[in-house]
Design a protein around this motif. Sequence first.
Motif, PDB file in Angstrom:
ATOM      1  N   PRO A  95      10.594  10.263   0.237  1.00 33.86           N
ATOM      2  CA  PRO A  95      10.451  11.457   1.077  1.00 33.86           C
ATOM      3  C   PRO A  95      10.003  12.666   0.247  1.00 33.86           C
ATOM      4  N   ASN A  96       8.884  12.491  -0.458  1.00 37.75           N
ATOM      5  CA  ASN A  96       8.336  13.524  -1.329  1.00 37.75           C
ATOM      6  C   ASN A  96       6.821  13.511  -1.230  1.00 37.75           C
ATOM      7  N   ASP A  97       6.208  14.648  -1.540  1.00 39.92           N
ATOM      8  CA  ASP A  97       4.759  14.758  -1.445  1.00 39.92           C
ATOM      9  C   ASP A  97       4.062  13.932  -2.516  1.00 39.92           C
ATOM     10  N   ASN A  98       4.679  13.837  -3.686  1.00 37.62           N
ATOM     11  CA  ASN A  98       4.144  13.036  -4.785  1.00 37.62           C
ATOM     12  C   ASN A  98       5.309  12.261  -5.391  1.00 37.62           C
ATOM     13  N   VAL A  99       5.050  11.503  -6.425  1.00 41.40           N
ATOM     14  CA  VAL A  99       6.129  10.795  -7.116  1.00 41.40           C
ATOM     15  C   VAL A  99       7.137  11.817  -7.620  1.00 41.40           C
ATOM     16  N   SER A 100       8.427  11.538  -7.386  1.00 36.89           N
ATOM     17  CA  SER A 100       9.465  12.501  -7.739  1.00 36.89           C
ATOM     18  C   SER A 100      10.729  11.787  -8.201  1.00 36.89           C
ATOM     19  N   LYS A 101      11.464  12.423  -9.100  1.00 38.67           N
ATOM     20  CA  LYS A 101      12.748  11.890  -9.568  1.00 38.67           C
ATOM     21  C   LYS A 101      13.924  12.667  -8.986  1.00 38.67           C
ATOM     22  N   LYS A 102      13.635  13.683  -8.188  1.00 42.02           N
ATOM     23  CA  LYS A 102      14.735  14.442  -7.614  1.00 42.02           C
ATOM     24  C   LYS A 102      15.355  13.659  -6.468  1.00 42.02           C
TER      25      LYS A 102
ATOM     26  N   TYR B  32       0.847  -1.193   0.000  1.00 44.36           N
ATOM     27  CA  TYR B  32       0.000   0.000   0.000  1.00 44.36           C
ATOM     28  C   TYR B  32       0.884   1.245   0.000  1.00 44.36           C
ATOM     29  N   ASP B  33       0.388   2.289  -0.622  1.00 43.09           N
ATOM     30  CA  ASP B  33       1.078   3.576  -0.733  1.00 43.09           C
ATOM     31  C   ASP B  33       0.084   4.671  -0.363  1.00 43.09           C
ATOM     32  N   LYS B  34       0.518   5.904  -0.440  1.00 39.66           N
ATOM     33  CA  LYS B  34      -0.423   7.013  -0.386  1.00 39.66           C
ATOM     34  C   LYS B  34      -0.968   7.245  -1.788  1.00 39.66           C
ATOM     35  N   ALA B  35      -2.074   7.953  -1.886  1.00 43.21           N
ATOM     36  CA  ALA B  35      -2.670   8.249  -3.186  1.00 43.21           C
ATOM     37  C   ALA B  35      -1.761   9.226  -3.936  1.00 43.21           C
ATOM     38  N   GLU B  36      -1.108   8.729  -4.983  1.00 45.14           N
ATOM     39  CA  GLU B  36      -0.210   9.567  -5.775  1.00 45.14           C
ATOM     40  C   GLU B  36      -0.102   8.991  -7.181  1.00 45.14           C
ATOM     41  N   THR B  37       0.651   9.643  -8.051  1.00 43.45           N
ATOM     42  CA  THR B  37       0.677   9.308  -9.475  1.00 43.45           C
ATOM     43  C   THR B  37       1.656   8.170  -9.766  1.00 43.45           C
ATOM     44  N   ASN B  38       1.402   7.013  -9.186  1.00 43.45           N
ATOM     45  CA  ASN B  38       2.235   5.842  -9.431  1.00 43.45           C
ATOM     46  C   ASN B  38       2.101   5.365 -10.879  1.00 43.45           C
ATOM     47  N   PRO B  39       3.119   4.671 -11.398  1.00 41.07           N
ATOM     48  CA  PRO B  39       3.063   4.186 -12.784  1.00 41.07           C
ATOM     49  C   PRO B  39       2.139   2.984 -12.974  1.00 41.07           C
ATOM     50  N   LEU B  40       1.698   2.345 -11.897  1.00 39.69           N
ATOM     51  CA  LEU B  40       0.786   1.207 -11.999  1.00 39.69           C
ATOM     52  C   LEU B  40      -0.642   1.724 -12.119  1.00 39.69           C
ATOM     53  N   TYR B  41      -1.362   1.214 -13.138  1.00 39.91           N
ATOM     54  CA  TYR B  41      -2.708   1.686 -13.428  1.00 39.91           C
ATOM     55  C   TYR B  41      -3.724   0.567 -13.270  1.00 39.91           C
ATOM     56  N   LYS B  42      -4.948   0.934 -12.915  1.00 48.89           N
ATOM     57  CA  LYS B  42      -6.045  -0.029 -12.940  1.00 48.89           C
ATOM     58  C   LYS B  42      -6.581  -0.137 -14.362  1.00 48.89           C
ATOM     59  N   LYS B  43      -7.354  -1.198 -14.615  1.00 48.71           N
ATOM     60  CA  LYS B  43      -7.839  -1.473 -15.965  1.00 48.71           C
ATOM     61  C   LYS B  43      -8.685  -0.344 -16.518  1.00 48.71           C
ATOM     62  N   THR B  44      -9.425   0.321 -15.664  1.00 47.14           N
ATOM     63  CA  THR B  44     -10.293   1.409 -16.121  1.00 47.14           C
ATOM     64  C   THR B  44      -9.546   2.732 -16.268  1.00 47.14           C
ATOM     65  N   GLY B  45      -8.241   2.722 -15.975  1.00 42.38           N
ATOM     66  CA  GLY B  45      -7.439   3.923 -16.105  1.00 42.38           C
ATOM     67  C   GLY B  45      -7.241   4.636 -14.782  1.00 42.38           C
ATOM     68  N   GLY B  46      -6.107   5.310 -14.654  1.00 49.02           N
ATOM     69  CA  GLY B  46      -5.802   6.055 -13.452  1.00 49.02           C
ATOM     70  C   GLY B  46      -4.840   5.313 -12.549  1.00 49.02           C
ATOM     71  N   SER B  47      -3.975   6.065 -11.890  1.00 54.52           N
ATOM     72  CA  SER B  47      -2.988   5.480 -10.992  1.00 54.52           C
ATOM     73  C   SER B  47      -3.665   4.808  -9.799  1.00 54.52           C
ATOM     74  N   VAL B  48      -3.034   3.744  -9.324  1.00 50.10           N
ATOM     75  CA  VAL B  48      -3.496   3.089  -8.106  1.00 50.10           C
ATOM     76  C   VAL B  48      -2.444   3.285  -7.023  1.00 50.10           C
ATOM     77  N   TRP B  49      -2.836   3.029  -5.778  1.00 46.63           N
ATOM     78  CA  TRP B  49      -1.888   3.134  -4.665  1.00 46.63           C
ATOM     79  C   TRP B  49      -1.893   1.858  -3.825  1.00 46.63           C
ATOM     80  N   GLY B  50      -2.249   0.749  -4.492  1.00 44.41           N
ATOM     81  CA  GLY B  50      -2.168  -0.563  -3.865  1.00 44.41           C
ATOM     82  C   GLY B  50      -1.788  -1.595  -4.912  1.00 44.41           C
TER      83      GLY B  50
END
Length: 627
Positions: free
Chosen positions: A480-487, A133-151
């Motif tokens: 340690p970021n508010d959303n997905v980050s590459k920094k 489980y993660d927090k709700a954020e723009t993860n690269p894993l998507y559900k079938k209906t579209g949109g990022s998931v956090w589990g």
Amino acid sequence: MAPSTRLALVALSALLSLKALAHPDPQTLGIVDFTSDADLAGDELFDYLHDDSYAEGVLPAPEPADYEGDSSIFERSVDGSAVAEGWHAHSLQPHKRALSKVWSGKSTWAQAGVSGVAAMQITLVDNDHIVVYDKAETNPLYKKTGGSVWGAVYSISTKKVRPLDLKTNSFCAGGGWISNGTLVSVGGNPRQQYVYSKNGLAAVRLFTPCTNDKCDVYENPSRIRLTSSRWYPSTVRLTDGSDATDNPTFEFFPPKGDGLPIYSNFLHTALNSNLFPVLWLLPNGYVFMAANQQAMVYDVKNNVERHLKKLPNGVTITYPGSAATALLPLTVANNYRPEVLFCGGTTANLDINPSQLSATYPASKQCSRMALDGAGVKKGWIVEEMPSPRVMGDAILLPDATVLIVNGAAAGVAGYGNVRDEVGASNARTPVKQPILYDPTGAVGKRFSNKFPKAKYERLYHSTATLIPDGRIWVAGSNPNDNVSKKEYATRYQVEMLSPPYMSMSRPTFSGQPAKMLYGKQYTLTVSLPKGTKKVQAFVMDLGYSTHGVHMSQRMVELAATLKGNKLTVTAPKTTGLYPPGPGWIHILADGVPSKSTKVMVGPGNSPPVSQSAIANMLKHTKGSAS
């Protein structure tokens, strides 16, 4: 966000009683089987099947500790019922030994795919799957209906992941397994701006394992919810297989008593840093709790707090101080004497404004340990030092009864975005990539070994780790970021596996394990042992629910065992205090070398007791909105 913003929502949870998700066999789970969401929303939601085998008094009660009836050895005792009237939120000795041959070889790291979502919270489901489980954020894993998931569910064998469709934001939730084998996640965060999610502060998320890869998370806040908002909650499975939460209160799920929260003087006085308080069920049925620099033993049944001496030398051990912590193995040799361990943390003043803190402030090297019987409480904390300082470490019980500490940083505190001298947004810096090993039976000053290779990736805030059935350690996360980050420091999806030396040794095997182990009953395993084996032991483990360096309900209990030929007769735990009813993992040791482990249900596998009046009162006095 700043630690001071978070405290009002801290939660202390004991394990909750839950509903089935993927329509499992009701006889297996002891609950009503539903066929539609309409059914699940009805009044019968909590109408459990009543099984006389689980009636009150049938499960073996915990045995009293030697200090019960004598409160003089504690710093003070608090009658929780009395202090609540003014609060209205709701109308054995160590010996020297050399490390065994298990650690004579080399450990290795290997890459093991990606976790799909940032691994903020993890728990092992079965031989091959880990829930992430993660927090709700723009993860690269998507559900079938579209949109990022956090589990997600991660497969150990294939290194593949499948999405889970959480509805509420599980940012900084807690969780654990209950007596019927259902996973419960509690609390979280309000709606998230990066992806659409519902308010998760009072959420209860249920996941029941399946064999067809179709089971998903079930949420129904109109009927299944906490009594109030809880962020950074902790859980512990209790002797009846149920679970409990703080702001500053406890609560139980399924609800007990009047169904409303129970005020805690301990959690109130532990502010400001009482987030993710540390909880361990003790053999006498009490619960050990630690938060900030404080500790206590809590009599759940009578609502009495027995406060212990403070952690030594001003070290804070809970968020954002975040020490590595464990209930040490309960063994035949130590007569199942409970001992708790805290390693690392910080001596920084966490009561000041976070903007005055610095990510360069050194973490603590201190380890504090206390035995929780009369003699141990009188003696107080035993202090020693790790080879290096660490904050945000994970303490993993290993199958040979040692403790591995991984992940974390040598400076700063947990969190992001609100202290000075950050790296990127991280409140901590100087990652510690080298694990260390702690031998609980060694002499003070000679318990540590750091002969491990370094991991490839930093594992800072929101990293996790768990033992898996074959004996390796699964390590993931860090964000340690508010959303997905590459920094720097980036959101980490890479999974690493640490293989201890025993993975390449001749290891014992066993077969014939039962699906269920009933308390005090004997079971016979067929074993195959390495040539020349002199000593054989058996253990049952709860591998816990890992998040923020806390491994909720993690425990290791030795089983009395007798070997005759290739038959090993083991005796299940005697009482629910030694091992509360619920899932576990059984393995054997041959001269300290571990076998693989297999899943077992300790106890009858039924749901915890349910009070319909408590549920009704909870629903009457709480809000069901999760918008």
